[in-house]
Enzyme design. Sequence first.
Site, short mmCIF file in Angstrom:
data_model
loop_
_atom_site.label_atom_id
_atom_site.label_comp_id
_atom_site.label_asym_id
_atom_site.label_seq_id
_atom_site.Cartn_x
_atom_site.Cartn_y
_atom_site.Cartn_z
N CYS A 154 28.90 -17.03 102.24
CA CYS A 154 30.23 -17.45 102.69
C CYS A 154 30.92 -16.31 103.44
CB CYS A 154 31.07 -17.89 101.49
SG CYS A 154 32.74 -18.39 101.95
N CYS A 157 34.74 -16.02 102.78
CA CYS A 157 35.07 -15.40 101.48
C CYS A 157 34.81 -13.89 101.50
CB CYS A 157 34.22 -15.99 100.35
SG CYS A 157 33.96 -17.75 100.43
N ASP A 158 33.63 -13.50 101.97
CA ASP A 158 33.19 -12.11 101.78
C ASP A 158 33.24 -11.25 103.03
OD1 ASP A 158 32.60 -12.76 99.13
OD2 ASP A 158 30.62 -13.51 99.67
#
Length: 330
Positions: A154, A157-158
């Site tokens: 992701c 997200c990261d």
Amino acid sequence: MFSLGGFSRGGEYENKTWDVLIIGAGPAGFTAAIYAARYGLETLIISKDLGGNMALTDLIENYPGFPEGISGSELARRMHEQVKKLGVDVVFDEVERIDPAECAYYEGPCKFTVKTKNGREYKGRTIIIAVGAAPRKLNVPGEEEFTGRGVSYCATCDGPLFKGKKVVVVGGGNTALQEALYLKSIGVDVTLIHRRDTFRADKVLQDRFKESGIPAIFNTVVTEIKGTSKVEAVKLKNLVTGEEWEMKVDGVFIFVGYEPKTDFVKHLGITDDYGYIPVDMHMRTKIPGIFAAGDITNVFKQIAVAIGQGAIAANSAKELLDEWNSKVAE
Ligand code: NAP
């Protein structure tokens, strides 16, 4: 580690007809349950696990209300708490088949039968499918070991953790190219690795990718992810020449497709060619009374989106039940 405590295990839940049967206890399923329960609908969740992909995410920093971020397992635990407080139980089981409704669609109360791997049968007047879609794995050494420590599925997200650092993105579809472009846009040093010499992605994305100047290594696969406490390098192999080499990287973003697990509804004809369940803006599938929400609808795979869809699905189920009830009363 996320605890599976608090599950109910079937039995007493089979002898009634639920207003709403929710399949999947990820963010979409939990939210649908919160809304359905607050509408006063008899609601049950059937799920293999608690939290779905969310529970596997190390740190979630883009979910509103948690400026410092929150671990996926903790967010899942809190959602489960909220659902339990509203009197909704989770039955720990895997759905094998949904049988069509014993009713004339749109003409009166429906009843679907949900059959599970443990041989149980549950009846629901409406169904909300929120089973998610798991990111496909490369299945190479180091992948599992370094997930959350440099291996990610992701970018939203990261990605911000890798600003100014070097990563590889693996894949040649729409997701890989789109996420590579996103990572570059936030200042990550990206190289794309693709196993063939042509991309599967749409032309418009291929054009944008070309313009971006992101380096791409074709006909090449990642054979190993190496590191000590976190990712330090990937081992690469050119499938045409057989050449093998190592590249020093801080992160590996894997976008080689998703695996929607919808075999249990294939016979109903509500899935697309990829196994996803298309829905309209009310989260309705092709079959009245069956709704879907979250990643399984092939939407932007984010918790914020899944919870919105879960709320809409529960509201649509309520509206349909109201409509059916008013027809029965006439
Ligand atoms: P996808 O289209 O299935 O592409 C997967 C990519 O990963 C392919 O390039 C494939 O290579 C590669 N791959 C698969 N297994 C691999 C392995 N074991 N090792 C190395 N590479 C591997 O998946 P996706 O990109 O996630 O897209 C899924 C769906 O969502 C598609 O319908 C897509 O169009 C849609 N989507 C649309 C958008 C958009 O419209 N902007 C954005 C994202 C996703 P090969 O090409 O060689 O098979």
